[in-house]
Write a protein that holds these residues in place. Structure first.
Motif, PDB file in Angstrom:
ATOM      1  N   CYS A 135       0.827  -1.204   0.000  1.00  0.00           N
ATOM      2  CA  CYS A 135       0.000   0.000   0.000  1.00  0.00           C
ATOM      3  C   CYS A 135       0.867   1.263   0.000  1.00  0.00           C
ATOM      4  N   ASP A 136       0.662   2.099  -0.980  1.00  0.00           N
ATOM      5  CA  ASP A 136       1.324   3.404  -1.074  1.00  0.00           C
ATOM      6  C   ASP A 136       0.248   4.475  -1.028  1.00  0.00           C
ATOM      7  N   LEU A 137       0.373   5.405  -0.090  1.00  0.00           N
ATOM      8  CA  LEU A 137      -0.633   6.453   0.067  1.00  0.00           C
ATOM      9  C   LEU A 137       0.006   7.653   0.751  1.00  0.00           C
ATOM     10  N   VAL A 138      -0.234   8.836   0.212  1.00  0.00           N
ATOM     11  CA  VAL A 138       0.249  10.070   0.814  1.00  0.00           C
ATOM     12  C   VAL A 138      -0.956  10.950   1.127  1.00  0.00           C
ATOM     13  N   ILE A 139      -1.083  11.351   2.394  1.00  0.00           N
ATOM     14  CA  ILE A 139      -2.172  12.220   2.834  1.00  0.00           C
ATOM     15  C   ILE A 139      -1.545  13.518   3.324  1.00  0.00           C
ATOM     16  N   GLY A 140      -1.688  14.563   2.545  1.00  0.00           N
ATOM     17  CA  GLY A 140      -1.098  15.847   2.895  1.00  0.00           C
ATOM     18  C   GLY A 140      -1.823  16.501   4.063  1.00  0.00           C
ATOM     19  N   ARG A 141      -1.101  17.367   4.754  1.00  0.00           N
ATOM     20  CA  ARG A 141      -1.692  18.090   5.876  1.00  0.00           C
ATOM     21  C   ARG A 141      -2.911  18.889   5.410  1.00  0.00           C
ATOM     22  N   GLY A 142      -4.032  18.695   6.105  1.00  0.00           N
ATOM     23  CA  GLY A 142      -5.260  19.409   5.790  1.00  0.00           C
ATOM     24  C   GLY A 142      -6.060  18.820   4.650  1.00  0.00           C
ATOM     25  N   GLN A 143      -5.595  17.731   4.060  1.00  0.00           N
ATOM     26  CA  GLN A 143      -6.343  17.113   2.968  1.00  0.00           C
ATOM     27  C   GLN A 143      -7.541  16.321   3.495  1.00  0.00           C
ATOM     28  N   HIS A 144      -8.559  16.229   2.661  1.00  0.00           N
ATOM     29  CA  HIS A 144      -9.729  15.414   2.953  1.00  0.00           C
ATOM     30  C   HIS A 144      -9.761  14.267   1.956  1.00  0.00           C
ATOM     31  N   ILE A 145      -9.693  13.050   2.457  1.00  0.00           N
ATOM     32  CA  ILE A 145      -9.697  11.888   1.563  1.00  0.00           C
ATOM     33  C   ILE A 145     -10.721  10.870   2.036  1.00  0.00           C
ATOM     34  N   ALA A 146     -11.139  10.017   1.115  1.00  0.00           N
ATOM     35  CA  ALA A 146     -12.028   8.895   1.439  1.00  0.00           C
ATOM     36  C   ALA A 146     -11.403   7.612   0.925  1.00  0.00           C
ATOM     37  N   ILE A 147     -11.518   6.564   1.719  1.00  0.00           N
ATOM     38  CA  ILE A 147     -11.068   5.233   1.322  1.00  0.00           C
ATOM     39  C   ILE A 147     -12.300   4.340   1.329  1.00  0.00           C
ATOM     40  N   ILE A 148     -12.684   3.851   0.169  1.00  0.00           N
ATOM     41  CA  ILE A 148     -13.906   3.067   0.060  1.00  0.00           C
ATOM     42  C   ILE A 148     -13.561   1.622  -0.299  1.00  0.00           C
ATOM     43  N   GLY A 149     -14.459   0.733   0.086  1.00  0.00           N
ATOM     44  CA  GLY A 149     -14.243  -0.678  -0.203  1.00  0.00           C
ATOM     45  C   GLY A 149     -15.274  -1.526   0.515  1.00  0.00           C
ATOM     46  N   PRO A 150     -15.502  -2.736   0.041  1.00  0.00           N
ATOM     47  CA  PRO A 150     -16.493  -3.620   0.665  1.00  0.00           C
ATOM     48  C   PRO A 150     -15.990  -4.183   1.982  1.00  0.00           C
ATOM     49  N   SER A 151     -16.884  -4.814   2.725  1.00  0.00           N
ATOM     50  CA  SER A 151     -16.497  -5.481   3.970  1.00  0.00           C
ATOM     51  C   SER A 151     -15.459  -6.554   3.672  1.00  0.00           C
ATOM     52  N   GLY A 152     -14.450  -6.631   4.538  1.00  0.00           N
ATOM     53  CA  GLY A 152     -13.410  -7.625   4.357  1.00  0.00           C
ATOM     54  C   GLY A 152     -12.276  -7.192   3.442  1.00  0.00           C
ATOM     55  N   ALA A 153     -12.336  -5.943   2.945  1.00  0.00           N
ATOM     56  CA  ALA A 153     -11.291  -5.476   2.021  1.00  0.00           C
ATOM     57  C   ALA A 153     -10.015  -5.084   2.745  1.00  0.00           C
ATOM     58  N   GLY A 154     -10.091  -4.885   4.070  1.00  0.00           N
ATOM     59  CA  GLY A 154      -8.908  -4.488   4.834  1.00  0.00           C
ATOM     60  C   GLY A 154      -9.005  -3.099   5.430  1.00  0.00           C
ATOM     61  N   LYS A 155     -10.203  -2.499   5.389  1.00  0.00           N
ATOM     62  CA  LYS A 155     -10.358  -1.124   5.880  1.00  0.00           C
ATOM     63  C   LYS A 155     -10.093  -1.037   7.384  1.00  0.00           C
ATOM     64  N   SER A 156     -10.584  -2.005   8.159  1.00  0.00           N
ATOM     65  CA  SER A 156     -10.369  -1.988   9.607  1.00  0.00           C
ATOM     66  C   SER A 156      -8.887  -2.150   9.952  1.00  0.00           C
ATOM     67  N   SER A 157      -8.177  -2.939   9.167  1.00  0.00           N
ATOM     68  CA  SER A 157      -6.734  -3.102   9.386  1.00  0.00           C
ATOM     69  C   SER A 157      -6.006  -1.802   9.112  1.00  0.00           C
ATOM     70  N   LEU A 158      -6.437  -1.084   8.083  1.00  0.00           N
ATOM     71  CA  LEU A 158      -5.817   0.194   7.766  1.00  0.00           C
ATOM     72  C   LEU A 158      -6.041   1.201   8.898  1.00  0.00           C
ATOM     73  N   VAL A 159      -7.256   1.207   9.464  1.00  0.00           N
ATOM     74  CA  VAL A 159      -7.559   2.085  10.603  1.00  0.00           C
ATOM     75  C   VAL A 159      -6.680   1.718  11.800  1.00  0.00           C
ATOM     76  N   SER A 160      -6.497   0.421  12.043  1.00  0.00           N
ATOM     77  CA  SER A 160      -5.654  -0.027  13.154  1.00  0.00           C
ATOM     78  C   SER A 160      -4.220   0.447  13.002  1.00  0.00           C
ATOM     79  N   LEU A 161      -3.734   0.472  11.767  1.00  0.00           N
ATOM     80  CA  LEU A 161      -2.383   0.981  11.516  1.00  0.00           C
ATOM     81  C   LEU A 161      -2.302   2.482  11.794  1.00  0.00           C
ATOM     82  N   LEU A 162      -3.303   3.229  11.344  1.00  0.00           N
ATOM     83  CA  LEU A 162      -3.305   4.680  11.556  1.00  0.00           C
ATOM     84  C   LEU A 162      -3.364   5.037  13.037  1.00  0.00           C
ATOM     85  N   LEU A 163      -4.035   4.196  13.842  1.00  0.00           N
ATOM     86  CA  LEU A 163      -4.147   4.441  15.279  1.00  0.00           C
ATOM     87  C   LEU A 163      -2.982   3.837  16.058  1.00  0.00           C
ATOM     88  N   LYS A 164      -2.073   3.216  15.346  1.00  0.00           N
ATOM     89  CA  LYS A 164      -0.898   2.576  15.950  1.00  0.00           C
ATOM     90  C   LYS A 164      -1.288   1.471  16.926  1.00  0.00           C
TER      91      LYS A 164
END
Length: 318
Positions: free
Chosen positions: A119-148
């Motif tokens: 996964c390669d992703l750059v989120i600039g300061r003050g940017q608004h982004i959305a990450i979409i995907g079906p259940s089981g795509a890995g969205k919860s894992s990505l949130v867990s990484l962001l929250l350390k």
């Protein structure tokens, strides 16, 4: 995996139920052949009924056990993580810039394929982004990484030029206002359910965020207003009202990063669009990361990313 376990549990319950019916019929036949009394026949019927009632819970119990084991495995991953990976010494700068995923892989179990891959992703300061995907795509894992909560299996998650592992976990999380998919309402007042940060916010500020979340009129109609007591688990509020109360908590925070995981779950379409319009305004200048199943069309976003089969791909840039 869960579907297979449910099917297997259902099949086992069915087979055991049929076996009990067969045994009961054999028993009835034996009673009739030996001229036994009617009481024996009635007793067998009661045994059959009791046995079938017992088996009805087998399928559900099997599925719940599978979910419990899966959740326990995730907790074990977190607990066994090296402390150096989760607890750095650097205090985070509240004015930090971009967040960057640099060829990040992640898996909850070493023997299974990665949940997130390269996964390669750059989120600039003050940017608004959305990450979409079906259940089981890995969205919860990505949130867990962001929250350390967890660390990448491969690659690095970075803030500016520093890896996540360098930052103190508590200091980092103080910079993130997070709304999960599951809303918890405490048995306390509306005011205390809002002020979970322990700060004494003014009534004007509380009413402002309640208005932004579309809940002010509901709270004003309560006998004690902000000091009205919310029942256990929020039972005095509807599901949508409880969700709006959780949204108001997020709006109350001044954290520079707003991380929303399915923020409008349980809301009707009109309230959902109203919330996103408000969100566009109240998060101006703050980094907004939304994890969603779909877009409503009223969000003002800098970019939209699709998470599919563990991989991120940009699908729109505004």
């Amino acid at each position: 995996m869960q579907a297979r376990r449910q099917a297997a549990s259902g099949m086992m319950s069915y087979l055991l139920g049929q076996a009990m019916v067969a045994l009961c019929l054999i028993g009835v036949g034996s009673c009739m052949a030996h001229g036994s009394r009617l009481t024996g026949f009635v007793a067998l019927i009661f045994i059959l009924i009791a046995g079938l009632e017992l088996l009805q819970g087998f399928a559900r119990t099997g599925v719940l056990l599978g979910k419990l084991r899966h959740a326990a495995a995730r907790v074990t991953v977190f607990v066994t993580q090296k402390q150096a990976q989760l607890h750095g010494r650097r205090n985070i700068d509240p004015d930090f810039g971009e967040i960057r995923f640099d060829h990040v892989d992640f898996t909850w179990h070493a023997e299974r394929p990665p949940v997130l891959r390269d996964c390669d992703l750059v989120i600039g300061r003050g940017q608004h982004i959305a990450i979409i995907g079906p259940s089981g795509a890995g969205k919860s894992s990505l949130v867990s990484l962001l929250l350390k909560v967890v660390s990448p299996t491969r690659g690095r998650l970075m803030i500016d030029d520093h890896g996540y592992e360098e930052f103190d976990t508590k200091a980092l999380r103080r910079q993130v206002a997070w709304l999960s998919q599951t809303t918890h309402i405490f048995t306390d007042t509306i005011r205390n359910n809002l002020c979970l940060d322990g700060l004494a916010h003014s009534d004007d500020k509380l009413w402002r965020v309640l208005t932004q979340a579309g809940l002010a009129d509901t709270v004003k109609a309560l006998p004690e207003g902000l000091d009205d007591w919310v029942g256990e688990g929020g039972r005095t509020l509807s599901g949508g009202e409880g969700r709006r109360l959780a949204l108001a908590r997020i709006l109350l925070s001044d954290a520079p990063i707003v991380l929303l995981d399915e923020p409008t779950a349980g809301l009707d379409a009109e309230t959902e669009q109203q919330f996103f319009r408000t969100l566009n305004d109240v998060t101006a200048g703050r980094t907004l990361i939304m994890v969603l199943h779909r877009l409503t069309g009223v969000e003002k976003l800098d970019s939209v990313w699709k998470l599919s089969d563990g991989q991120l791909s940009a699908i729109s840039t505004f």
